[in-house]
Design a protein around this motif. Sequence first.
Motif, PDB file in Angstrom:
ATOM      1  N   MET A  18     -11.167   6.647 -13.526  1.00 14.29           N
ATOM      2  CA  MET A  18     -10.547   6.622 -14.855  1.00 14.29           C
ATOM      3  C   MET A  18     -10.326   5.175 -15.285  1.00 14.29           C
ATOM      4  O   MET A  18      -9.876   4.338 -14.491  1.00 14.29           O
ATOM      5  CB  MET A  18      -9.210   7.367 -14.838  1.00 14.29           C
ATOM      6  CG  MET A  18      -8.584   7.533 -16.209  1.00 14.29           C
ATOM      7  SD  MET A  18      -7.092   8.541 -16.143  1.00 14.29           S
ATOM      8  CE  MET A  18      -6.728   8.696 -17.887  1.00 14.29           C
ATOM      9  N   ARG A  19     -10.629   4.864 -16.516  1.00 12.72           N
ATOM     10  CA  ARG A  19     -10.455   3.532 -17.099  1.00 12.72           C
ATOM     11  C   ARG A  19      -9.683   3.695 -18.394  1.00 12.72           C
ATOM     12  O   ARG A  19     -10.019   4.530 -19.240  1.00 12.72           O
ATOM     13  CB  ARG A  19     -11.830   2.925 -17.365  1.00 12.72           C
ATOM     14  CG  ARG A  19     -11.856   1.420 -17.526  1.00 12.72           C
ATOM     15  CD  ARG A  19     -13.252   0.917 -17.220  1.00 12.72           C
ATOM     16  NE  ARG A  19     -13.349  -0.524 -17.393  1.00 12.72           N
ATOM     17  CZ  ARG A  19     -14.034  -1.102 -18.371  1.00 12.72           C
ATOM     18  NH1 ARG A  19     -14.660  -0.368 -19.262  1.00 12.72           N
ATOM     19  NH2 ARG A  19     -14.100  -2.411 -18.456  1.00 12.72           N
ATOM     20  N   VAL A  20      -8.626   2.891 -18.556  1.00 12.98           N
ATOM     21  CA  VAL A  20      -7.692   3.086 -19.657  1.00 12.98           C
ATOM     22  C   VAL A  20      -7.503   1.780 -20.418  1.00 12.98           C
ATOM     23  O   VAL A  20      -7.381   0.705 -19.813  1.00 12.98           O
ATOM     24  CB  VAL A  20      -6.331   3.590 -19.131  1.00 12.98           C
ATOM     25  CG1 VAL A  20      -5.300   3.670 -20.251  1.00 12.98           C
ATOM     26  CG2 VAL A  20      -6.496   4.953 -18.455  1.00 12.98           C
ATOM     27  N   ASP A  31       2.783   2.565  -8.521  1.00 11.02           N
ATOM     28  CA  ASP A  31       2.149   1.350  -8.008  1.00 11.02           C
ATOM     29  C   ASP A  31       2.147   0.249  -9.063  1.00 11.02           C
ATOM     30  O   ASP A  31       2.242  -0.932  -8.746  1.00 11.02           O
ATOM     31  CB  ASP A  31       0.709   1.655  -7.587  1.00 11.02           C
ATOM     32  CG  ASP A  31       0.634   2.726  -6.512  1.00 11.02           C
ATOM     33  OD1 ASP A  31       1.167   2.482  -5.413  1.00 11.02           O
ATOM     34  OD2 ASP A  31       0.062   3.797  -6.784  1.00 11.02           O
ATOM     35  N   VAL A  32       2.020   0.660 -10.321  1.00  6.93           N
ATOM     36  CA  VAL A  32       1.942  -0.292 -11.434  1.00  6.93           C
ATOM     37  C   VAL A  32       2.846   0.189 -12.558  1.00  6.93           C
ATOM     38  O   VAL A  32       2.864   1.385 -12.881  1.00  6.93           O
ATOM     39  CB  VAL A  32       0.495  -0.421 -11.967  1.00  6.93           C
ATOM     40  CG1 VAL A  32       0.434  -1.397 -13.147  1.00  6.93           C
ATOM     41  CG2 VAL A  32      -0.457  -0.879 -10.858  1.00  6.93           C
ATOM     42  N   ASP A  39      -8.094   4.840 -11.359  1.00 10.69           N
ATOM     43  CA  ASP A  39      -8.904   4.389 -10.231  1.00 10.69           C
ATOM     44  C   ASP A  39      -8.677   2.907  -9.969  1.00 10.69           C
ATOM     45  O   ASP A  39      -8.741   2.070 -10.884  1.00 10.69           O
ATOM     46  CB  ASP A  39     -10.389   4.632 -10.515  1.00 10.69           C
ATOM     47  CG  ASP A  39     -10.734   6.112 -10.614  1.00 10.69           C
ATOM     48  OD1 ASP A  39      -9.950   6.927 -10.088  1.00 10.69           O
ATOM     49  OD2 ASP A  39     -11.763   6.452 -11.222  1.00 10.69           O
ATOM     50  N   GLY A  40      -8.420   2.575  -8.712  1.00 11.89           N
ATOM     51  CA  GLY A  40      -8.240   1.196  -8.314  1.00 11.89           C
ATOM     52  C   GLY A  40      -6.814   0.697  -8.445  1.00 11.89           C
ATOM     53  O   GLY A  40      -6.447  -0.301  -7.810  1.00 11.89           O
ATOM     54  N   ASP A  67      -9.242  -2.723 -11.952  1.00  9.30           N
ATOM     55  CA  ASP A  67      -8.220  -3.749 -11.846  1.00  9.30           C
ATOM     56  C   ASP A  67      -7.594  -3.917 -13.227  1.00  9.30           C
ATOM     57  O   ASP A  67      -7.733  -3.036 -14.085  1.00  9.30           O
ATOM     58  CB  ASP A  67      -8.811  -5.065 -11.330  1.00  9.30           C
ATOM     59  CG  ASP A  67      -7.781  -5.969 -10.661  1.00  9.30           C
ATOM     60  OD1 ASP A  67      -6.569  -5.709 -10.812  1.00  9.30           O
ATOM     61  OD2 ASP A  67      -8.181  -6.933 -10.003  1.00  9.30           O
ATOM     62  N   VAL A  68      -6.929  -5.026 -13.476  1.00  7.10           N
ATOM     63  CA  VAL A  68      -6.312  -5.297 -14.768  1.00  7.10           C
ATOM     64  C   VAL A  68      -7.049  -6.461 -15.429  1.00  7.10           C
ATOM     65  O   VAL A  68      -7.209  -7.528 -14.826  1.00  7.10           O
ATOM     66  CB  VAL A  68      -4.817  -5.652 -14.620  1.00  7.10           C
ATOM     67  CG1 VAL A  68      -4.228  -6.063 -15.968  1.00  7.10           C
ATOM     68  CG2 VAL A  68      -4.049  -4.470 -14.037  1.00  7.10           C
TER      69      VAL A  68
END
Length: 237
Positions: free
Chosen positions: A1-3, A141-142, A103-104, A186-187
Amino acid sequence: MRVAAISDIHGNLPALEAVLRDIEREQVDAIVVAGDSFSGPWPSEVLDLLAEVGALAVHGNADRLDVIRAADSALGDWNEARLGEAQLAVAAAWPLTMELDIDGLGNVLVCHATPYSDEPIYTRITPDDELVELLGPVDADVLVCGHTHMQYDRLLSSGLRVVNPGSVGLPYEGQPGAYWALLGPDVELRRTEYDVVATVAAMRDLRLPVREEQLMQLVDPPTSDATTEYFESLRVT
């Protein structure tokens, strides 16, 4: 998943449109808004566009008319006059927090300020121990937050990663543009350019009830260092 994470649009429709064009090229799975979507020149149009793209939103302090009015009654009246009952009902139903599994990154908690309130102020330099206490228990986690209109990505001593995507509509970064972030794996902190001068001219044509110096902050934003120092002074008083 990418947001795609966006925040603090403050009714700035041209800035949001520009960011969404960049987001479309990234082919994300979701768009999440970390509060303060309206309280600005085009509140109704911004909410319509967020609904059109299926954005998920939490509420910020400036998504509440009572807060807007307390700071500026004219701006509160402006927003209420332009937001229909249906839109106000949608905004009133926005939650304080939202959880995503990315994801990640793992379990990501989205809020405007803290998981328990949309008002506390903290910055990228707030001491770890004080910030851990301010945030309270966070089962994630974030933590993705907004509120202070400045981008950062920091890891606390507790192991919690705190990410602020910055402000789409009113950044305090020393450079004009619309700020946001990509989450997963990642970010990535991003900045989108748009025609800020034309946007300010359009706001003047609307007769938006704000001072000229507030409009000019879009063209010549305060620096993040100066703003961080100012917010920290408010936090410790």
